[in-house]
Design an enzyme around this catalytic site. Structure first.
Site, PDB file in Angstrom:
ATOM      1  N   GLY A 172     -12.892  -3.949   2.116  1.00  0.00           N
ATOM      2  CA  GLY A 172     -14.264  -3.499   2.327  1.00  0.00           C
ATOM      3  C   GLY A 172     -14.698  -2.474   1.291  1.00  0.00           C
ATOM      4  N   ARG A 199       0.819  -1.220   0.000  1.00  0.00           N
ATOM      5  CA  ARG A 199       0.000   0.000   0.000  1.00  0.00           C
ATOM      6  C   ARG A 199       0.853   1.270   0.000  1.00  0.00           C
ATOM      7  NH1 ARG A 199      -5.169  -1.299   3.927  1.00  0.00           N
ATOM      8  NH2 ARG A 199      -6.535  -2.002   2.264  1.00  0.00           N
ATOM      9  N   LYS A 209     -17.074 -13.808   4.931  1.00  0.00           N
ATOM     10  CA  LYS A 209     -18.086 -12.949   5.575  1.00  0.00           C
ATOM     11  C   LYS A 209     -19.300 -12.776   4.683  1.00  0.00           C
ATOM     12  CE  LYS A 209     -14.579 -10.253   7.891  1.00  0.00           C
ATOM     13  NZ  LYS A 209     -13.741  -9.164   7.409  1.00  0.00           N
ATOM     14  N   GLY A 234      -8.644  -8.546   0.765  1.00  0.00           N
ATOM     15  CA  GLY A 234      -7.424  -8.827   1.521  1.00  0.00           C
ATOM     16  C   GLY A 234      -6.877 -10.225   1.312  1.00  0.00           C
TER      17      GLY A 234
HETATM   18  C1  3PG Z   1      -8.685  -1.478   5.016  1.00  0.00           C
HETATM   19  O1  3PG Z   1      -7.619  -2.003   5.354  1.00  0.00           O
HETATM   20  O2  3PG Z   1      -9.608  -2.106   4.467  1.00  0.00           O
HETATM   21  C2  3PG Z   1      -8.832   0.011   5.225  1.00  0.00           C
HETATM   22  O3  3PG Z   1      -7.642   0.596   5.640  1.00  0.00           O
HETATM   23  C3  3PG Z   1      -9.953   0.342   6.174  1.00  0.00           C
HETATM   24  O4  3PG Z   1      -9.650  -0.081   7.448  1.00  0.00           O
HETATM   25  P1  3PG Z   1     -10.814  -0.212   8.555  1.00  0.00           P
HETATM   26  O5  3PG Z   1     -11.632  -1.415   8.173  1.00  0.00           O
HETATM   27  O6  3PG Z   1     -10.117  -0.340   9.873  1.00  0.00           O
HETATM   28  O7  3PG Z   1     -11.643   1.044   8.468  1.00  0.00           O
END
Ligand code: 3PG
Length: 347
Positions: free
Chosen positions: A326, A34, A196, A303
């Site tokens: 997300g 990232r 999920k 992820g």
């Molecule tokens: C992620 O890694 O998906 C983003 O940085 C958002 O992180 P968070 O789910 O802690 O808001």
């Protein structure tokens, strides 16, 4: 929405929101993926005459408190190495010392501010906090697509007060994932796995409206079968599973591999099984091999999928890998992300 080319960065202090939410272990960054993704935007701004940058980001979920294990200090070191220049560190962007560093930045200098989630006002989306954070800056750039599903102060508020635009990463994410929302090639296929179900259901339902085929795998497919969930006809559930239901079974693997080879546009999110254990990796391996050896336009994200793809050195084989977990799912489920909306409505 404005892009980097639309704003003037010359002679300006520029505030850049990135997503440097990277894994850190014992004070060391375990994966700099990232951080590397933010470089094109930072380098572009630094090339503009007399510009100076302050980067803000979050790391983890410190819950609005200062917690050393969530410090961005190790990230500053990596960023400095990657940019091949000094990166100043601002321990608290809202302190008098922070203010002084920001005001005294010389032309071409860059600083990284400590984890913005150390301030509870970030996650409560506090307007005054956002104004305080951005008041020394001429322009704001959001290059944190993967955090833009959060209605947080440095994502959703700042564009209300400063001329703002998307960075290169944000721009690319929006372009590629917009393609994924309306696949330009047929047959189009989405392969959705992972664990999920509550986060995947809206995506499955939204994509099923436009995709030719949706293949389901992973824990979500076990759960969907157990609960006898009903989907539209183009959503395919596994016919069989491995022992213990930790992977899709051999018949399903064969069927999915054949289906994938016929697709011209593929979006993949989520592994087919518990891929961390070799015994349950067969489905994910087979789907991965089928996707990378097809001529289809290939987009992947999430992820776990990205972790898996990187473990195979497979990133180059995809046309696009989303940095969003997300955020990608919310985008693909058709929701408007607060960070993108804020850029669209920016002053
Ligand atoms: C992620 O890694 O998906 C983003 O940085 C958002 O992180 P968070 O789910 O802690 O808001």
């Amino acid at each position: 929405m404005k892009y980097l080319n639309d704003l003037d960065f010359k002679n300006k202090r520029v505030l850049v929101r990135t997503d440097f939410n990277v894994p850190v272990e014992n004070g060391m960054v375990r994966d700099d993926f990232r951080i590397k993704l933010a470089l094109p935007t930072l380098e572009y701004i630094l090339k503009q005459s007399k510009s100076k940058i302050v980067v803000v980001s979050h790391l983890g979920r410190p819950g609005g408190k200062v917690s050393p294990e969530f410090s961005l200090k190790p990230v500053a070191q990596i960023l400095s190495k990657l940019l091949k220049k000094e990166v100043k560190f601002i321990a608290d962007i809202k302190s008098a010392e922070g203010d002084e560093i920001v005001r005294n930045l010389s032309d071409g200098e860059i600083a990284l501010a400590e984890n913005i989630r150390f301030h509870p006002e970030e996650e409560t989306n506090d307007e005054k906090f956002a104004i305080d954070v951005c008041h020394h800056f001429g322009v704001f750039v959001n290059d944190a697509f993967s955090a833009s599903h959060r209605a947080h102060a440095t994502i959703a508020q700042i564009p209300r007060f400063k001329p703002s635009c998307a960075g290169f990463l944000m721009q690319k994410e929006v372009e590629e994932l917009s393609k994924a929302l309306k696949p330009p090639k047929r047959p189009s296929m989405a392969v959705i796995g992972g664990a999920k179900i509550e986060t995947k259901l809206p995506v499955i339902e939204n994509l099923a409206k436009v995709y030719d085929v949706i293949l389901l795998g992973g824990k979500i497919s076990v759960e969907a079968k157990e609960k006898n969930m009903k989907f539209s006809q183009n959503v395919v559930l596994p016919e069989d599973f491995s022992e213990g239901n930790f992977d899709i079974g051999p018949k399903t693997i064969e069927k999915y591999v054949t289906a994938i080879s016929a697709a011209s546009f593929i979006v993949w999110n989520g592994p087919m099984g518990k891929f961390e254990e070799e015994a349950y990796r067969k489905g994910t391996d087979a789907v991965f091999e089928a996707i990378v050896s097809s001529d289809a336009w290939k987009i992947a994200g999430g992820g776990e999928s990205v972790e898996y793809i990187n473990s195979k050195d497979g990133a180059e084989k995809f046309d696009f890998i989303s940095s969003g977990g997300g955020a990608m799912l919310e985008f693909l489920s058709g929701k408007r992300l607060p960070g993108i909306e804020a850029l669209e409505n920016s002053i």
